[in-house]
Design a protein around this motif. Structure first.
Motif, PDB file in Angstrom:
ATOM      1  N   HIS A  16       0.832  -1.207   0.000  1.00 35.57           N
ATOM      2  CA  HIS A  16       0.000   0.000   0.000  1.00 35.57           C
ATOM      3  C   HIS A  16       0.868   1.259   0.000  1.00 35.57           C
ATOM      4  O   HIS A  16       0.509   2.278  -0.608  1.00 35.57           O
ATOM      5  CB  HIS A  16      -0.930  -0.003   1.217  1.00 35.57           C
ATOM      6  CG  HIS A  16      -2.067  -0.979   1.097  1.00 35.57           C
ATOM      7  ND1 HIS A  16      -1.916  -2.317   1.365  1.00 35.57           N
ATOM      8  CD2 HIS A  16      -3.362  -0.808   0.712  1.00 35.57           C
ATOM      9  CE1 HIS A  16      -3.078  -2.938   1.160  1.00 35.57           C
ATOM     10  NE2 HIS A  16      -3.964  -2.041   0.770  1.00 35.57           N
ATOM     11  N   THR A  17       2.026   1.176   0.652  1.00 36.79           N
ATOM     12  CA  THR A  17       2.932   2.330   0.660  1.00 36.79           C
ATOM     13  C   THR A  17       3.594   2.511  -0.693  1.00 36.79           C
ATOM     14  O   THR A  17       3.801   3.649  -1.143  1.00 36.79           O
ATOM     15  CB  THR A  17       3.987   2.161   1.767  1.00 36.79           C
ATOM     16  OG1 THR A  17       3.313   2.035   3.028  1.00 36.79           O
ATOM     17  CG2 THR A  17       4.929   3.356   1.823  1.00 36.79           C
ATOM     18  N   ALA A  20       1.154   4.418  -2.686  1.00 46.08           N
ATOM     19  CA  ALA A  20       1.108   5.826  -2.278  1.00 46.08           C
ATOM     20  C   ALA A  20       2.346   6.582  -2.763  1.00 46.08           C
ATOM     21  O   ALA A  20       2.251   7.745  -3.185  1.00 46.08           O
ATOM     22  CB  ALA A  20       0.985   5.925  -0.754  1.00 46.08           C
ATOM     23  N   HIS A 186      -6.887  -1.640   0.066  1.00 45.76           N
ATOM     24  CA  HIS A 186      -7.010  -0.504  -0.843  1.00 45.76           C
ATOM     25  C   HIS A 186      -8.439  -0.411  -1.360  1.00 45.76           C
ATOM     26  O   HIS A 186      -9.105  -1.433  -1.577  1.00 45.76           O
ATOM     27  CB  HIS A 186      -6.031  -0.658  -2.014  1.00 45.76           C
ATOM     28  CG  HIS A 186      -5.853   0.589  -2.806  1.00 45.76           C
ATOM     29  ND1 HIS A 186      -6.634   0.884  -3.908  1.00 45.76           N
ATOM     30  CD2 HIS A 186      -4.995   1.634  -2.647  1.00 45.76           C
ATOM     31  CE1 HIS A 186      -6.259   2.055  -4.393  1.00 45.76           C
ATOM     32  NE2 HIS A 186      -5.274   2.531  -3.657  1.00 45.76           N
ATOM     33  N   THR A 187      -8.918   0.803  -1.554  1.00 49.12           N
ATOM     34  CA  THR A 187     -10.313   0.999  -1.962  1.00 49.12           C
ATOM     35  C   THR A 187     -10.631   0.382  -3.321  1.00 49.12           C
ATOM     36  O   THR A 187     -11.787   0.133  -3.631  1.00 49.12           O
ATOM     37  CB  THR A 187     -10.651   2.497  -1.988  1.00 49.12           C
ATOM     38  OG1 THR A 187      -9.666   3.180  -2.786  1.00 49.12           O
ATOM     39  CG2 THR A 187     -10.628   3.088  -0.587  1.00 49.12           C
ATOM     40  N   HIS A 237      -6.948   2.221   9.268  1.00 48.21           N
ATOM     41  CA  HIS A 237      -6.990   1.801   7.860  1.00 48.21           C
ATOM     42  C   HIS A 237      -5.577   1.818   7.274  1.00 48.21           C
ATOM     43  O   HIS A 237      -4.828   2.776   7.439  1.00 48.21           O
ATOM     44  CB  HIS A 237      -7.905   2.740   7.074  1.00 48.21           C
ATOM     45  CG  HIS A 237      -8.393   2.172   5.789  1.00 48.21           C
ATOM     46  ND1 HIS A 237      -7.555   1.788   4.756  1.00 48.21           N
ATOM     47  CD2 HIS A 237      -9.659   1.920   5.350  1.00 48.21           C
ATOM     48  CE1 HIS A 237      -8.268   1.331   3.758  1.00 48.21           C
ATOM     49  NE2 HIS A 237      -9.556   1.396   4.090  1.00 48.21           N
ATOM     50  N   VAL A 239      -4.541   2.290   4.327  1.00 48.70           N
ATOM     51  CA  VAL A 239      -4.271   3.395   3.398  1.00 48.70           C
ATOM     52  C   VAL A 239      -3.837   4.644   4.172  1.00 48.70           C
ATOM     53  O   VAL A 239      -2.961   5.386   3.730  1.00 48.70           O
ATOM     54  CB  VAL A 239      -5.494   3.668   2.502  1.00 48.70           C
ATOM     55  CG1 VAL A 239      -5.299   4.936   1.677  1.00 48.70           C
ATOM     56  CG2 VAL A 239      -5.749   2.471   1.578  1.00 48.70           C
ATOM     57  N   ASP A 240      -4.449   4.879   5.335  1.00 47.62           N
ATOM     58  CA  ASP A 240      -4.005   5.981   6.189  1.00 47.62           C
ATOM     59  C   ASP A 240      -2.550   5.770   6.616  1.00 47.62           C
ATOM     60  O   ASP A 240      -1.756   6.714   6.636  1.00 47.62           O
ATOM     61  CB  ASP A 240      -4.895   6.088   7.435  1.00 47.62           C
ATOM     62  CG  ASP A 240      -6.213   6.804   7.175  1.00 47.62           C
ATOM     63  OD1 ASP A 240      -6.243   7.700   6.314  1.00 47.62           O
ATOM     64  OD2 ASP A 240      -7.206   6.474   7.841  1.00 47.62           O
ATOM     65  N   ALA A 242      -0.232   4.003   5.051  1.00 42.91           N
ATOM     66  CA  ALA A 242       0.629   4.172   3.876  1.00 42.91           C
ATOM     67  C   ALA A 242       0.877   5.650   3.589  1.00 42.91           C
ATOM     68  O   ALA A 242       2.014   6.066   3.320  1.00 42.91           O
ATOM     69  CB  ALA A 242      -0.010   3.493   2.664  1.00 42.91           C
ATOM     70  N   ASN A 243      -0.174   6.454   3.651  1.00 41.65           N
ATOM     71  CA  ASN A 243      -0.022   7.883   3.387  1.00 41.65           C
ATOM     72  C   ASN A 243       0.901   8.551   4.397  1.00 41.65           C
ATOM     73  O   ASN A 243       1.636   9.486   4.056  1.00 41.65           O
ATOM     74  CB  ASN A 243      -1.394   8.557   3.379  1.00 41.65           C
ATOM     75  CG  ASN A 243      -2.239   8.172   2.176  1.00 41.65           C
ATOM     76  OD1 ASN A 243      -1.712   7.795   1.138  1.00 41.65           O
ATOM     77  ND2 ASN A 243      -3.558   8.247   2.312  1.00 41.65           N
ATOM     78  N   SER A 329     -13.711  -2.403   3.437  1.00 37.79           N
ATOM     79  CA  SER A 329     -12.683  -2.626   2.409  1.00 37.79           C
ATOM     80  C   SER A 329     -12.046  -4.001   2.563  1.00 37.79           C
ATOM     81  O   SER A 329     -11.724  -4.670   1.574  1.00 37.79           O
ATOM     82  CB  SER A 329     -11.621  -1.523   2.458  1.00 37.79           C
ATOM     83  OG  SER A 329     -10.865  -1.580   3.657  1.00 37.79           O
TER      84      SER A 329
END
Length: 337
Positions: A16-17, A20, A186-187, A237, A239-240, A242-243, A329
């Motif tokens: 996921h990172t 990103a 991931h979405t 989450h 994704v959070d 990874a960001n 998700s």
């Protein structure tokens, strides 16, 4: 395009990172030994970003090959280090594997990076460094207590090694991201948590039970001193998470860091019990989950959730997704498998 090395980049948080990073305009090089990941993850990354990171199958426990790899990629501007064994329960049963895989590989990486004129390093740390904290929520100033598991101890040792490296070399810049419990996918449903064998983490076991891959979920104890008797964690989450790695990397690259070693908690700031996570799954899936209460598990912390003020105000990052978002998700990802 700045070249960034991501170790363990085909793993759960690593992949996921990578997405990103590529979406932020970085050129990514991934190393992974595929011990707990799949080469097929590259297909998912391609589907999301329309580009494939450079990949090399490398076991960082091989010191010579690690040295050769980093000499080949001398032009990297930063390293995000995920490659590690990560299951608390497994670490209790096989501690030597965890010390070899999580500590030796870190040392080999740092030895080579320490030779560079300027090195930027993001460490995949964990809330387990705090042990069983006395006060909630847990801040970055909370005492680093005796680790509850060999896994947690490897993260404590890892941070100590990085701190000492930073003290000895002021051109070595590092950020430790202490995340709580990453969940979800991931979405796009193109990548997600993909455990090999029996899942060691709660959410993939829930989704596999919901889909019929597993017959029943075991809840380890319901007599803890919590509202419903089950353990409480801060589920965030992926994704959070990874960001946050991209933001932390940019902080180092832009020389915005205050110290050459910094640590930040990554969480939502809200604790959820095991039963609350099950209830969230049942809400988003419209399914009843088959679970039973069993004996407590050695090494489990009772309660852990984050104070995120430092990450919010200093790092400039904040979690965006809810528990239900993450569970939804995760369930959609499970249905693609």
């Amino acid at each position: 395009m700045l070249k960034i090395l991501v170790t363990g980049g085909l793993g759960y948080i690593g992949s996921h990172t990578v997405v990103a990073l590529q979406e932020a305009g970085f050129k990514v090089v991934v190393v992974d030994n595929l011990s707990n990941s799949s080469i097929k993850v590259l297909d998912g990354i391609l589907a999301i970003t329309s580009q494939v990171p450079e990949f090399e199958n490398l076991d960082l426990r091989d010191k010579l090959k690690t040295q050769q790899f980093l000499k080949k990629h001398y032009d990297i501007f930063g390293v995000i280090h995920f490659a590690a064994s990560k299951a608390v329960g497994e670490s209790v049963g096989n501690p030597l594997l965890y010390y070899e895989n999580n500590v030796n590989t870190l040392i080999y990486l740092l030895q080579e990076l320490n030779k560079k004129k300027n090195a930027n390093f993001i460490f995949s740390s964990s809330c387990t460094v705090y042990g069983q904290a006395d006060v909630m929520p847990i801040t970055e100033e909370s005492p680093i207590k005796l680790a509850e598991s060999p896994y947690g101890n490897t993260k404590q040792i890892g941070e100590a090694i990085i701190k000492d490296t930073c003290k000895s070399n002021l051109n070595f810049n590092a950020i430790a991201l202490r995340y709580f419990n990453p969940i979800g996918a991931h979405t796009s449903s193109k990548i997600g948590e993909l455990p090999i064998g029996v899942p060691q983490n709660l959410v993939p076991y829930i989704t596999q039970t919901g889909s019929g891959v597993r017959e029943q979920l075991s809840v380890f104890g319901d007599t803890y001193s919590t509202l419903d008797g089950t353990c409480i964690r801060d589920y965030i989450h992926v994704v959070d998470v990874a960001n946050a790695h991209v933001i932390a990397l940019q902080r180092l690259l832009n020389n915005e860091h205050q110290y050459n070693f910094e640590a930040f908690n990554l969480g939502t700031g809200t604790g959820s019990s095991v039963l609350e996570v099950i209830q969230s799954f049942e809400r988003v899936s419209n399914k009843k989950l088959n679970y039973k209460i069993v004996d407590k598990r050695k090494g489990d912390v009772v309660t852990a959730y984050a104070d995120t003020n430092k990450a919010n105000s200093v790092l400039g990052w904040k979690a965006k997704y809810s528990l239900d978002d993450a569970m939804d998700s995760a369930w959609k990802w499970q249905q693609t498998l």
